[in-house]
Design a protein around this motif. Structure first.
Motif, mmCIF file in Angstrom:
data_model
loop_
_atom_site.group_PDB
_atom_site.id
_atom_site.type_symbol
_atom_site.label_atom_id
_atom_site.label_comp_id
_atom_site.label_asym_id
_atom_site.label_seq_id
_atom_site.Cartn_x
_atom_site.Cartn_y
_atom_site.Cartn_z
ATOM 1 N N GLU A 175 -59.110 -29.450 27.257
ATOM 2 C CA GLU A 175 -59.406 -30.456 26.272
ATOM 3 C C GLU A 175 -60.545 -30.706 25.681
ATOM 4 O OE1 GLU A 175 -58.431 -33.640 28.935
ATOM 5 O OE2 GLU A 175 -56.194 -33.565 28.495
ATOM 6 N N ALA A 176 -61.436 -29.741 25.966
ATOM 7 C CA ALA A 176 -62.853 -29.729 25.581
ATOM 8 C C ALA A 176 -62.882 -29.743 24.063
ATOM 9 C CB ALA A 176 -63.623 -28.291 26.253
ATOM 10 N N PRO A 177 -61.885 -28.876 23.457
ATOM 11 C CA PRO A 177 -62.166 -29.176 21.797
ATOM 12 C C PRO A 177 -61.974 -30.666 21.456
ATOM 13 C CG PRO A 177 -60.802 -27.297 22.707
ATOM 14 C CD PRO A 177 -61.110 -28.158 23.642
ATOM 15 N N HIS A 178 -61.473 -31.546 22.168
ATOM 16 C CA HIS A 178 -61.232 -32.981 21.924
ATOM 17 C C HIS A 178 -62.306 -33.619 22.824
ATOM 18 C CE1 HIS A 178 -57.783 -31.550 20.035
ATOM 19 N NE2 HIS A 178 -57.366 -31.020 20.949
ATOM 20 N N PRO A 179 -63.539 -34.041 22.287
ATOM 21 C CA PRO A 179 -64.438 -34.708 22.953
ATOM 22 C C PRO A 179 -64.219 -35.865 23.702
ATOM 23 C CG PRO A 179 -65.372 -33.734 21.211
ATOM 24 C CD PRO A 179 -63.989 -33.374 20.944
ATOM 25 N N GLU A 180 -63.205 -36.850 22.876
ATOM 26 C CA GLU A 180 -62.918 -38.195 23.440
ATOM 27 C C GLU A 180 -61.889 -38.087 24.588
ATOM 28 O OE1 GLU A 180 -59.516 -36.570 20.582
ATOM 29 O OE2 GLU A 180 -61.783 -36.423 20.634
ATOM 30 N N LYS A 181 -61.197 -36.900 24.848
ATOM 31 C CA LYS A 181 -60.440 -36.545 25.886
ATOM 32 C C LYS A 181 -61.393 -35.955 26.980
ATOM 33 C CE LYS A 181 -56.134 -35.822 23.573
ATOM 34 N NZ LYS A 181 -54.953 -34.754 23.461
ATOM 35 N N ALA A 182 -62.126 -34.802 26.770
ATOM 36 C CA ALA A 182 -63.064 -34.129 27.791
ATOM 37 C C ALA A 182 -64.399 -34.395 27.810
ATOM 38 C CB ALA A 182 -62.840 -32.636 27.453
ATOM 39 N N SER A 183 -64.643 -35.797 28.338
ATOM 40 C CA SER A 183 -65.942 -36.373 28.360
ATOM 41 C C SER A 183 -66.869 -35.729 29.327
ATOM 42 C CB SER A 183 -65.888 -37.803 28.364
ATOM 43 O OG SER A 183 -65.554 -38.270 29.688
ATOM 44 N N PRO A 184 -68.154 -35.669 28.872
ATOM 45 C CA PRO A 184 -69.247 -35.217 30.007
ATOM 46 C C PRO A 184 -69.052 -36.134 31.170
ATOM 47 C CG PRO A 184 -70.225 -35.548 27.891
ATOM 48 C CD PRO A 184 -68.827 -36.076 27.852
ATOM 49 N N GLN A 185 -68.722 -37.657 31.045
ATOM 50 C CA GLN A 185 -68.403 -38.086 32.276
ATOM 51 C C GLN A 185 -67.350 -37.957 33.103
ATOM 52 O OE1 GLN A 185 -68.814 -39.362 29.121
ATOM 53 N NE2 GLN A 185 -70.671 -40.019 29.222
ATOM 54 N N ARG A 186 -66.332 -37.658 32.495
ATOM 55 C CA ARG A 186 -64.996 -37.106 33.436
ATOM 56 C C ARG A 186 -65.453 -35.753 33.979
ATOM 57 N NH1 ARG A 186 -60.130 -34.358 31.212
ATOM 58 N NH2 ARG A 186 -58.813 -34.085 33.029
ATOM 59 N N LEU A 187 -66.268 -34.763 33.341
ATOM 60 C CA LEU A 187 -66.510 -33.411 33.946
ATOM 61 C C LEU A 187 -67.408 -33.962 35.023
ATOM 62 C CD1 LEU A 187 -66.681 -30.519 34.282
ATOM 63 C CD2 LEU A 187 -68.593 -30.501 32.597
ATOM 64 N N ALA A 188 -68.620 -34.873 35.134
ATOM 65 C CA ALA A 188 -69.343 -35.250 36.134
ATOM 66 C C ALA A 188 -68.559 -35.713 37.393
ATOM 67 C CB ALA A 188 -70.234 -36.261 35.573
ATOM 68 N N GLU A 189 -67.600 -36.435 37.069
ATOM 69 C CA GLU A 189 -66.601 -37.111 38.109
ATOM 70 C C GLU A 189 -65.791 -35.807 39.077
ATOM 71 O OE1 GLU A 189 -63.961 -39.833 36.209
ATOM 72 O OE2 GLU A 189 -65.797 -41.271 35.844
ATOM 73 N N LEU A 190 -65.396 -34.746 38.314
ATOM 74 C CA LEU A 190 -64.741 -33.758 38.636
ATOM 75 C C LEU A 190 -65.590 -32.953 39.770
ATOM 76 C CD1 LEU A 190 -62.493 -32.376 35.805
ATOM 77 C CD2 LEU A 190 -62.046 -33.242 37.781
ATOM 78 N N LEU A 191 -66.936 -32.643 38.952
ATOM 79 C CA LEU A 191 -67.925 -31.996 39.689
ATOM 80 C C LEU A 191 -68.185 -32.586 40.847
ATOM 81 C CD1 LEU A 191 -69.927 -30.467 36.643
ATOM 82 C CD2 LEU A 191 -68.024 -29.281 37.952
ATOM 83 N N LYS A 192 -68.491 -33.877 41.031
ATOM 84 C CA LYS A 192 -68.995 -34.796 41.990
ATOM 85 C C LYS A 192 -67.785 -34.608 43.247
ATOM 86 C CE LYS A 192 -71.274 -39.137 43.194
ATOM 87 N NZ LYS A 192 -71.509 -38.390 44.298
ATOM 88 N N SER A 193 -66.743 -34.681 42.607
ATOM 89 C CA SER A 193 -65.665 -34.489 43.975
ATOM 90 C C SER A 193 -65.634 -33.454 44.561
ATOM 91 C CB SER A 193 -64.189 -34.902 43.279
ATOM 92 O OG SER A 193 -63.933 -33.783 42.181
ATOM 93 N N ILE A 194 -66.095 -32.230 43.953
ATOM 94 C CA ILE A 194 -66.166 -30.932 44.489
ATOM 95 C C ILE A 194 -67.535 -30.882 45.458
ATOM 96 C CG2 ILE A 194 -66.605 -28.464 44.240
ATOM 97 C CD1 ILE A 194 -65.043 -28.739 41.430
ATOM 98 N N ASP A 195 -68.593 -31.601 44.903
ATOM 99 C CA ASP A 195 -69.766 -31.464 45.440
ATOM 100 C C ASP A 195 -69.713 -32.271 46.853
ATOM 101 O OD1 ASP A 195 -72.641 -30.798 45.686
ATOM 102 O OD2 ASP A 195 -73.010 -32.594 44.936
ATOM 103 N N ASP A 196 -68.974 -33.545 46.864
ATOM 104 C CA ASP A 196 -68.778 -34.486 47.803
ATOM 105 C C ASP A 196 -67.923 -34.109 48.887
ATOM 106 O OD1 ASP A 196 -70.915 -35.856 46.615
ATOM 107 O OD2 ASP A 196 -69.334 -37.541 45.819
ATOM 108 N N ALA A 197 -66.768 -33.153 48.443
ATOM 109 C CA ALA A 197 -65.721 -32.707 49.532
ATOM 110 C C ALA A 197 -66.510 -31.826 50.393
ATOM 111 C CB ALA A 197 -64.671 -32.137 48.835
ATOM 112 N N PRO A 198 -66.771 -32.547 51.722
ATOM 113 C CA PRO A 198 -66.988 -31.597 52.939
ATOM 114 C C PRO A 198 -66.174 -30.400 53.172
ATOM 115 C CG PRO A 198 -66.336 -33.710 53.625
ATOM 116 C CD PRO A 198 -66.045 -33.743 52.194
ATOM 117 N N GLN A 199 -64.694 -30.714 53.077
ATOM 118 C CA GLN A 199 -63.854 -29.479 53.369
ATOM 119 C C GLN A 199 -64.064 -28.171 52.376
ATOM 120 O OE1 GLN A 199 -63.055 -32.340 52.197
ATOM 121 N NE2 GLN A 199 -60.878 -32.137 50.989
ATOM 122 N N LEU A 200 -64.719 -28.583 51.094
ATOM 123 C CA LEU A 200 -64.955 -27.413 50.150
ATOM 124 C C LEU A 200 -66.131 -26.654 50.505
ATOM 125 C CD1 LEU A 200 -63.916 -28.882 46.906
ATOM 126 C CD2 LEU A 200 -62.493 -27.357 48.442
#
Length: 125
Positions: A18-43
């Motif tokens: 969705e990155a070609p469509h900035p309204e769908k692939a916002s930096p905030q959404r990416l930050a949320e995804l990355l944070k969920s990876i960073d915060d997941a102890p099992q990962l």
């Protein structure tokens, strides 16, 4: 761990598609995804996942996002890489998954090798 990695891989790939469509692939959404990876102890123990395909796809998703966003010449840097939270989270994830003490940062070499392997497999099919 396996299901969590598969879900996050799908989410990272979805953000990239969705990155070609900035309204769908916002930096905030990416930050949320990355944070969920960073915060997941099992990962932190992703290496314990016995499913090598899921593990490789997960690492490929993280590496693909990192290479698309990090660095001033990255294709999505102006879209998401300038976001301080995205930059900090990506740096932490790269350090966790792609820094090997004996070899340093292997992200580009690993990513290129994985893409070459996938491309060779596609050409044989």
């Amino acid at each position: 761990i396996r299901q969590r990695m598969a879900d996050l891989t799908a989410a990272l790939n979805g953000w990239l598609s969705e990155a070609p469509h900035p309204e769908k692939a916002s930096p905030q959404r990416l930050a949320e995804l990355l944070k969920s990876i960073d915060d997941a102890p099992q990962l932190r123990w992703y290496k314990q996942c016995p499913d090598l395909v899921v593990k490789a796809h997960f690492l490929l998703g993280v590496a693909s996002v990192a290479r698309a966003v990090q660095g001033p010449s990255a294709s999505l840097h102006t879209h998401a890489g300038k976001d301080e939270q995205v930059a900090a989270l990506l740096q932490r994830l790269v350090e966790r998954f792609f820094i090997i003490p004996e070899h340093g940062n292997i992200l580009e070499a690993w990513h290129d090798g994985r893409l070459d392997s996938y491309n060779a497999t596609l050409w044989r099919a």
